[in-house]
Write a protein that holds these residues in place. Structure first.
Motif, PDB file in Angstrom:
ATOM      1  N   VAL A   1       0.830  -1.206   0.000  1.00 12.01           N
ATOM      2  CA  VAL A   1       0.000   0.000   0.000  1.00 12.01           C
ATOM      3  C   VAL A   1       0.859   1.248   0.000  1.00 12.01           C
ATOM      4  O   VAL A   1       0.561   2.238  -0.657  1.00 12.01           O
ATOM      5  N   GLY A   2       1.942   1.236   0.763  1.00  7.63           N
ATOM      6  CA  GLY A   2       2.813   2.390   0.851  1.00  7.63           C
ATOM      7  C   GLY A   2       2.465   3.276   2.033  1.00  7.63           C
ATOM      8  O   GLY A   2       1.639   2.944   2.878  1.00  7.63           O
TER       9      GLY A   2
ATOM     10  N   ARG B   1       9.367   7.771  -0.081  1.00 15.31           N
ATOM     11  CA  ARG B   1       8.183   7.047   0.388  1.00 15.31           C
ATOM     12  C   ARG B   1       7.399   6.503  -0.812  1.00 15.31           C
ATOM     13  O   ARG B   1       6.842   7.274  -1.587  1.00 15.31           O
ATOM     14  N   PRO B   2       7.351   5.184  -0.976  1.00 12.84           N
ATOM     15  CA  PRO B   2       6.501   4.613  -2.025  1.00 12.84           C
ATOM     16  C   PRO B   2       5.031   4.702  -1.632  1.00 12.84           C
ATOM     17  O   PRO B   2       4.675   4.508  -0.466  1.00 12.84           O
ATOM     18  N   VAL B   3       4.185   5.032  -2.593  1.00 14.53           N
ATOM     19  CA  VAL B   3       2.747   5.143  -2.370  1.00 14.53           C
ATOM     20  C   VAL B   3       2.033   4.474  -3.532  1.00 14.53           C
ATOM     21  O   VAL B   3       2.378   4.687  -4.696  1.00 14.53           O
TER      22      VAL B   3
ATOM     23  N   THR C   1      -2.442  -0.072  -9.550  1.00 11.38           N
ATOM     24  CA  THR C   1      -1.190  -0.744  -9.183  1.00 11.38           C
ATOM     25  C   THR C   1       0.019   0.137  -9.457  1.00 11.38           C
ATOM     26  O   THR C   1       1.145  -0.235  -9.140  1.00 11.38           O
ATOM     27  N   ARG C   2      -0.227   1.284 -10.044  1.00 11.67           N
ATOM     28  CA  ARG C   2       0.870   2.212 -10.346  1.00 11.67           C
ATOM     29  C   ARG C   2       1.460   2.760  -9.053  1.00 11.67           C
ATOM     30  O   ARG C   2       0.745   3.187  -8.158  1.00 11.67           O
ATOM     31  N   ASN C   3       2.778   2.738  -8.954  1.00 10.54           N
ATOM     32  CA  ASN C   3       3.454   3.249  -7.773  1.00 10.54           C
ATOM     33  C   ASN C   3       3.944   4.675  -7.995  1.00 10.54           C
ATOM     34  O   ASN C   3       4.460   5.005  -9.067  1.00 10.54           O
TER      35      ASN C   3
END
Length: 504
Positions: free
Chosen positions: A447-448, A461-463, A472-474
């Motif tokens: 989820v991030g 921070r990945p989101v 599903t795009r980060n």
């Protein structure tokens, strides 16, 4: 007249050991104002009226005359000053706490009844209680997070260290904080100057922060532009919940009430732990990120795509309308309707659990979903999670300048003076920040971070889930749009505790 009345009562020994709340109220009473010192933004539940609050509190035995006023009123103050102080002469301060400060301390009922021109509340840090000799096992508040202080908790909150903190928040010199609120800054200034004069050398000012609700059409909105405070719960014995609003046990916010399972000293009843955080907001940088990454969806202009991205990061549009109920465009009528803007659970109608694969309506990482996941954890109204807080913060700093907008760079500090009340910091604020906002695996793997307040010690921070066309795009956020400037943990005691324990 108010100060003299109480001073005479105490000096003549009519209340030699115990000053009753009723006596305090009589001594502090004012003629009622025609208008409140508070502002109630459209979209937030209205505060209860005097009769409603009286009836509700009688039903559960909650004494709103003894609870300090800021704890339950939420984010409705027009002007506020946070005055952080150190105690230099404890015996002198204790005497003046009773004769000079106590008569001005404002109860919840006084705020509701419009019986004050300037609301004053006071709270103490762990080192402040020690300075007042409130020590030993019989006075232990049994909150380990509070006891060690916020600087020692920086890692759990995602702060890289205390380098970015206001220097005065580093260490243990802050013994207490006075919160003064009014509908004019002049009223606050007059009250504080008079009080400082009377307190003399018993204390020293360590730090002060002026705050104010943003002007005109931005009243009630934080500096990124979003209506704030909508998701605050209502507390049992204070008022009835609106549709979708969490109703929490009184003891989840007030110490010693039903729902607080921790052993506390008797004097601590109806107090609450106050978390203060100064949160700097990088508004030009945030706006630049939205402008550079608009959601590319048919029917949306680039500007609308940027607005949609911001709304999905927060979980609400700037009006307060939740994206779960208005997924593509803002709906101001929905945003300003407190009977509808909280009436959702992130699940389909009739379902108690949300779809663990569906982020189309609202990202799992969205700020309001991270901090109140509702049906994501199988609790439609999330009323038994015991991770609620009552937020009572207010913006600080000026509006964004034209130069900052042109350069996309913050030059003048602005942000949110974050205030949260709870009966257990580990279950309340710390849990929300550490285990939910800062946890990239909550509620589901990948989820991030919370893209607004999530912190990763200044690392990227990945989101996930922000783009509704490809959930599903980060996104990888390399800028913390909210930067911690530090703070402290305090205990906001009941008015009778100030009179009978802290000032004797």
């Amino acid at each position: 007249m108010k100060l003299n009345t109480l001073a005479q009562v105490i000096s003549f020994g009519l209340c030699a050991q115990i000053v009753s709340v009723a006596g305090l109220n009589e001594a502090r009473s004012l003629e009622r104002r025609k208008t409140s010192i508070l502002f109630n933004p459209q979209g937030l539940p209205q505060l209860p009226g005097l009769q409603e609050a009286t009836n509700a509190s009688r039903q559960v035995g909650l004494n709103l005359d003894d609870v300090q006023g800021d704890i339950l009123i939420g984010m409705r103050k027009l002007f506020e000053r946070f005055f952080f102080f150190g105690i230099l002469n404890a015996p002198d301060f204790k005497a003046k706490l009773k004769t000079e400060i106590l008569p001005l301390v404002t109860s919840t009922m006084q705020v509701i009844a419009n019986e004050t021109d300037t609301m004053l509340n006071i709270a103490f840090s762990q080192t402040g209680l020690v300075a007042l000799n409130i020590t030993g096992p019989t006075n232990d508040l049994n909150d380990a997070v509070f006891a060690k202080g916020q600087a020692m908790d920086a890692f759990n909150l995602g702060d890289p260290n205390t380098t970015n903190w206001v220097p005065e928040f580093v260490g243990t010199n802050i013994h207490g904080v006075m919160l003064l609120a009014s509908d004019t800054e002049a009223s606050i200034n007059t009250t504080l100057a008079d009080l400082q004069s009377k307190l003399g050398n018993s204390i020293t000012e360590i730090y002060s922060l002026r705050t104010a609700m943003r002007p005109n059409e931005n009243r009630g909105h934080e500096h990124f532009g979003f209506l704030d405070g909508i998701s605050n719960p209502t507390v049992g014995g204070f008022q009835d919940p609106l549709p979708g609003q969490a109703l929490v046990p009184t003891g989840e916010i007030l110490v010693g009430e039903t729902g607080d399972s921790v052993t506390r000293p008797e004097w601590a009843k109806d107090g609450s732990f106050l978390v203060f955080r100064q949160l700097k907001q990088l508004v030009p940088e945030f706006n630049k990120f939205l402008a550079d990454n608009p959601i590319n969806e048919p029917g949306l202009t680039p500007e609308q795509g940027s607005e949609l991205l911001g709304a999905r990061m927060v979980g609400r549009w700037k009006s307060g309308a939740p994206v779960f109920l208005s997924p593509k465009f803002d709906d101001p009528d929905l945003g300003k309707d407190p009977t509808r803007n909280n009436n959702f659970t992130f699940a389909e109608p009739g379902q108690n659990i949300s779809d663990p694969t569906d982020q189309s309506g609202c990202p799992f990482s969205a700020h309001i979903r991270k901090t109140r996941p509702r049906a994501d954890i199988g609790l439609p109204e999330n009323v038994t999670s015991n991770h609620h807080i009552v937020r009572a913060g207010i913006p600080y700093g000026p509006e964004v300048t034209t130069d900052e907008t042109s350069s996309n760079t913050t030059e003048i500090e602005r942000g949110l003076a974050f205030v949260a009340y709870q009966s257990n910091i580990a279950n309340g604020f710390q849990f929300l920040q550490h285990f939910w906002a800062n946890n990239p695996k909550f509620v589901h793997q990948g989820v991030g971070f919370d893209p607004i307040i999530g912190a990763n010690a200044s690392a990227e921070r990945p989101v996930n889930g922000l783009d509704p066309t490809n959930t599903t795009r980060n996104f990888t956020l390399t800028t913390d749009f909210v930067v911690s400037r530090g703070g402290e943990y305090f205990f906001s005691p009941s008015i009778s505790a100030i009179a009978n324990t802290l000032s004797v």
